[in-house]
Motif scaffolding. Structure first.
Motif, PDB file in Angstrom:
ATOM      1  N   UNK A  36       0.840  -1.311  -0.032  1.00  0.00           N
ATOM      2  CA  UNK A  36       0.007   0.032  -0.090  1.00  0.00           C
ATOM      3  C   UNK A  36       0.937   1.219   0.059  1.00  0.00           C
ATOM      4  N   UNK A  37       0.379   2.437  -0.215  1.00  0.00           N
ATOM      5  CA  UNK A  37       1.117   3.731  -0.061  1.00  0.00           C
ATOM      6  C   UNK A  37       1.581   3.619   1.070  1.00  0.00           C
ATOM      7  N   UNK A  38       1.005   3.554   2.261  1.00  0.00           N
ATOM      8  CA  UNK A  38       1.572   3.792   3.679  1.00  0.00           C
ATOM      9  C   UNK A  38       2.801   2.863   3.694  1.00  0.00           C
ATOM     10  N   UNK A  39       2.648   1.642   3.383  1.00  0.00           N
ATOM     11  CA  UNK A  39       4.013   0.627   3.442  1.00  0.00           C
ATOM     12  C   UNK A  39       4.853   1.214   2.789  1.00  0.00           C
ATOM     13  N   UNK A  40       4.753   1.809   1.259  1.00  0.00           N
ATOM     14  CA  UNK A  40       5.747   2.249   0.604  1.00  0.00           C
ATOM     15  C   UNK A  40       6.475   3.458   1.241  1.00  0.00           C
ATOM     16  N   UNK A  41       5.819   4.159   1.666  1.00  0.00           N
ATOM     17  CA  UNK A  41       6.236   5.303   2.344  1.00  0.00           C
ATOM     18  C   UNK A  41       7.118   5.014   3.608  1.00  0.00           C
ATOM     19  N   UNK A  42       6.779   4.011   4.209  1.00  0.00           N
ATOM     20  CA  UNK A  42       7.320   3.649   5.419  1.00  0.00           C
ATOM     21  C   UNK A  42       8.666   2.891   4.876  1.00  0.00           C
ATOM     22  N   UNK A  43       8.670   2.126   4.034  1.00  0.00           N
ATOM     23  CA  UNK A  43      10.020   1.650   3.589  1.00  0.00           C
ATOM     24  C   UNK A  43      10.807   2.427   2.996  1.00  0.00           C
ATOM     25  N   UNK A  44      10.398   3.683   2.203  1.00  0.00           N
ATOM     26  CA  UNK A  44      11.152   4.679   1.844  1.00  0.00           C
ATOM     27  C   UNK A  44      11.998   5.247   3.286  1.00  0.00           C
ATOM     28  N   UNK A  45      11.054   5.797   4.059  1.00  0.00           N
ATOM     29  CA  UNK A  45      11.710   6.216   5.353  1.00  0.00           C
ATOM     30  C   UNK A  45      12.634   5.520   5.856  1.00  0.00           C
ATOM     31  N   UNK A  46      12.352   4.283   6.070  1.00  0.00           N
ATOM     32  CA  UNK A  46      13.136   3.279   6.794  1.00  0.00           C
ATOM     33  C   UNK A  46      14.470   3.118   6.181  1.00  0.00           C
ATOM     34  N   UNK A  47      14.438   3.126   4.669  1.00  0.00           N
ATOM     35  CA  UNK A  47      15.929   3.113   4.012  1.00  0.00           C
ATOM     36  C   UNK A  47      16.554   4.272   4.293  1.00  0.00           C
ATOM     37  N   UNK A  48      15.791   5.500   4.226  1.00  0.00           N
ATOM     38  CA  UNK A  48      16.554   6.785   4.446  1.00  0.00           C
ATOM     39  C   UNK A  48      17.369   6.914   5.636  1.00  0.00           C
TER      40      UNK A  48
END
Length: 72
Positions: free
Chosen positions: A15-27
């Protein structure tokens, strides 16, 4: 059909929320890893400088002073 087989063939999209969380975590992890490597490099540099300074102090130990002769 089996759910495992279906998920293996047709991967569910996050989902969009999971995608945003993944990007934040990677950053965040990239920033933390960069800071860790910078801190370790600084520690190694300072340790080498300290050891060199201590080595120089040992080799440059002042010679023992000769006792002064008393005037009579």
């Amino acid at each position: 059909m089996d759910d495992v087989f279906i998920n293996a063939v047709f991967q569910p999209k996050p989902s969009k929320q999971e995608t945003k969380a993944d990007v934040t975590t990677k950053t965040a992890r990239a920033i933390i890893d960069h800071e860790l490597s910078a801190r370790e490099a600084k520690t190694e540099r300072l340790r080498a400088a300290r050891l060199a300074r201590e080595e120089a102090m040992v080799t440059e130990a002042p010679a023992a002073k000769k006792p002064r002769k008393k005037k009579s």
